[in-house]
Motif scaffolding. Structure first.
Motif: not given
Lengths: 370, 245
Positions: A38-62
């Motif tokens: 448990f403690a030395l878990n190197n799996e990652i959950k809920d890592a912070g991500i920043a998104i720069f979406d230049q399209s903002k269309d259906v596909m990119s939102i999907r």
């Protein structure tokens, strides 16, 4: 035989009377496994991500939605320019930036290569590597999805990796065999060497040597309880792996136990060898710690991959019983291998056991101090 | 008198060094035989050979009528041993210690119980049967240790500096136990540093540089070396050598 039983009985009394021994015997495996699991878990959950979406269309939102619903990532920040990426990393909360090029949806429709960029924070290289791997998997999955929706994606030859035996790349699958090797080494080698050294230190070894017990009986009497306790410990670890961490046993349990027994005997041989050299408990403990425990933790491939080590350390790793044991255990548990698949590492272990036992038995000489 | 230990030209060499140099002596049944010598004089090596732990380079010896070379197992069953370091497991109870040693010598549980009750009764320690040995005073442990060495009724008991670090009163009591055992026909083979204890022995041998320099009753030795104590005798003999020890 009756003499031998009296001896083993006495050994068990020593073990059950000493609380420290009991804690090491039964507390350690559980604590270690929980710690590593448990403690030395190197799996990652809920890592912070920043998104720069230049399209903002259906596909990119999907794509965005798919990324955030995977469980690996949570969006910390929405970005509007490249400049903001570095700023986002500097907050420390963002570990990965996803940049979706403009006209993402159109490009996909036109069957052109759509542009997606992943930027990782490699000040922590392991995390960055793991996160980009996760993200890549998700993106590839996304491609396949839209492909099956009738939109064909233009691409050259590309490999689609599949992680066999451990598709989720759970770290605990590595830790269970590692902890097992460590604990069995601890109980079989270290505790045995300490208990034999104790007889020498307290002068009771003289009495044993003078008694009608043969030296072989004395040694067997000393190690038998630890052999049994090691088997129990190994079983507890396998069961915990199975029920707490979901590590399967795909091969036969019988083979698993035989291999465990083989490793225990190897470790016992080492323990006897150490005790034939060490005349005090402290010495025995020190030799076991430095000579056995540390290499088992660091060099057996349990935490650090052997392939990445410098050559001299790789050579040392080859003579560690734990290295071979871990290979066997992983193979039997995860791949469901039979003896036919693991005969080579098993043979290596068996040869090591034979050498240790022969050398240590030769070293045990009946002698009185003084 | 029946001879229980017979030693003829017993020799042990470690490389070029002769630890025990052709010693010969006999010990009779029920005798208290003192085996004296400075550190490094070869006492322990000689004793080890008699206990069947070390094979002699040459010479021969029999203990309890068994050849120490060819009948080691039988020798081991006929002897008891107690050392300076005590022979007890401190983390076990008195009773557990008895059952362990009894078991090792192949005694049945009922035999051990019987023997234990009898001996503890004698020591007035019956009430400590269930006590952890580590919690008992040193003098008691030593007495228990001596009792344990007799649990299988050996013919001969080897005592390797049994009274080291014990107060004079306890030492005195300990020697009473030795006398009691000898009275019952057990032969006592004892090494000691204390010259006053040498006086308690029926006969003493004094080893210097691997050889037995003197062997007789304490009174005879004192007379022969014109000294009023065993200490004096020892000094004369030890000083007569190369100055070692």
């Amino acid at each position: 035989m009756k003499q031998f039983v009296a001896f083993v009985k006495k050994e068990f009394r020593h073990i059950f009377r000493d609380q420290r021994t009991l804690i090491i015997l039964f507390g350690m495996p559980i604590v270690q496994l929980i710690l590593f699991g448990f403690a030395l878990n190197n799996e990652i959950k809920d890592a912070g991500i920043a998104i720069f979406d230049q399209s903002k269309d259906v596909m990119s939102i999907r794509l965005k939605g798919k990324m955030l619903s995977s469980g690996y990532f949570k969006e910390v920040e929405e970005l509007y320019s490249y400049k903001q990426i570095e700023k986002a990393f500097k907050t420390g909360e963002v570990k990965l930036a996803l940049v979706i090029g403009s006209d993402f949806g159109k490009q996909l429709e036109r069957k052109e290569a759509a542009r997606i960029q992943l930027i990782g924070d490699a000040s922590d290289p392991n995390t960055a590597q793991t996160l980009t791997n996760y993200a890549e998997l998700i993106i590839r999955d996304f491609e396949q999805e839209i492909h099956s929706n009738g939109i064909e994606v233009q691409r050259g030859a590309s490999a689609i990796p599949r992680m066999m035996y451990n598709p989720e790349q759970k770290a605990v699958f590595m830790f269970v065999p590692g902890v097992m090797a460590l604990i069995l080494m601890l109980v079989s080698a270290m505790m045995t060497s300490i208990t034999i050294a104790r007889e020498k230190e307290q002068g009771t070894m003289d009495i044993l040597m003078i008694s009608p017990l043969k030296p072989v009986q004395i040694i067997l009497g000393k190690v038998t309880p630890y052999l049994l306790l090691s088997l129990i410990n190994g079983t507890v670890i396998v069961l915990m792996g199975l029920f707490v961490f979901g590590m399967p046993v795909r091969g036969s349990f019988l083979l698993l136990f035989m291999e465990m027994l083989l490793f225990i005997i190897t470790a016992l041989g080492l323990g006897i060898l150490i005790s034939s050299k060490a005349n005090s408990q402290m010495t025995a403990m020190f030799i076991s710690m430095v000579g056995l425990m540390m290499p088992t933790i660091l060099l057996s491939g349990f935490i650090f991959p052997i392939e990445n080590m410098p050559l001299p350390l790789q050579v040392i790793a080859q003579v560690l019983p734990a290295k071979w044991f871990i290979i066997i255990i992983k193979s039997v548990m995860l791949k469901g291998s039979g003896l036919f698949n693991v005969w080579l590492p098993s043979l290596v272990l068996a040869s090591m056991a034979a050498v240790f036992l022969v050398v240590s038995m030769r070293n045990i000489k009946p002698r009185i101090n003084g | 008198m029946e001879k229980v230990i017979e030693v003829k030209n017993l020799t042990k060499k470690f490389g070029a060094f002769t630890a025990v140099d052709a010693i010969s002596f006999e010990v009779s049944k029920g005798e208290i035989f003192g085996f004296l010598g400075a550190n490094g004089a070869g006492k322990t090596t000689a004793m080890r050979m008699l206990c069947g732990l070390l094979s002699p380079t040459s010479g021969e010896a029999s203990v309890a009528g068994f050849n120490i070379l060819t009948e080691t197992e039988k020798v081991k069953k006929s002897i008891g041993y107690m050392s300076q370091k005590f022979s007890l497991y401190e983390d076990l109870t008195v009773s557990e210690n008895f059952h362990f040693y009894g078991g090792v010598y192949g005694l049945r549980k009922s035999e051990v119980n019987e023997r234990m009750e009898e001996m503890l009764e004698h020591l007035d320690l019956l009430h400590e049967k269930k006590s952890i040995v580590g919690s008992l005073p040193l003098g008691w442990k030593q007495k228990l240790s001596f009792s344990l060495a007799q649990v299988h009724r050996p013919d001969i008991i080897f005592l390797d500096e049994p009274t080291g670090g014990v107060d004079p009163i306890t030492r005195r009591q300990f020697w009473e136990m030795i006398y009691a055992a000898a009275y019952e026909g057990v032969t006592i083979f004892v090494t000691t540093h204390y010259m006053d204890e040498a006086e308690y022995c029926n006969r003493v041998s004094i080893m210097v540089d691997g050889k037995i320099k003197a062997l007789d009753r304490p009174a005879e030795l004192r007379k022969h070396y014109k000294s009023d104590s065993m200490d004096g005798v020892f000094q004369v003999l030890a000083r007569g050598t190369s100055g070692k020890g």
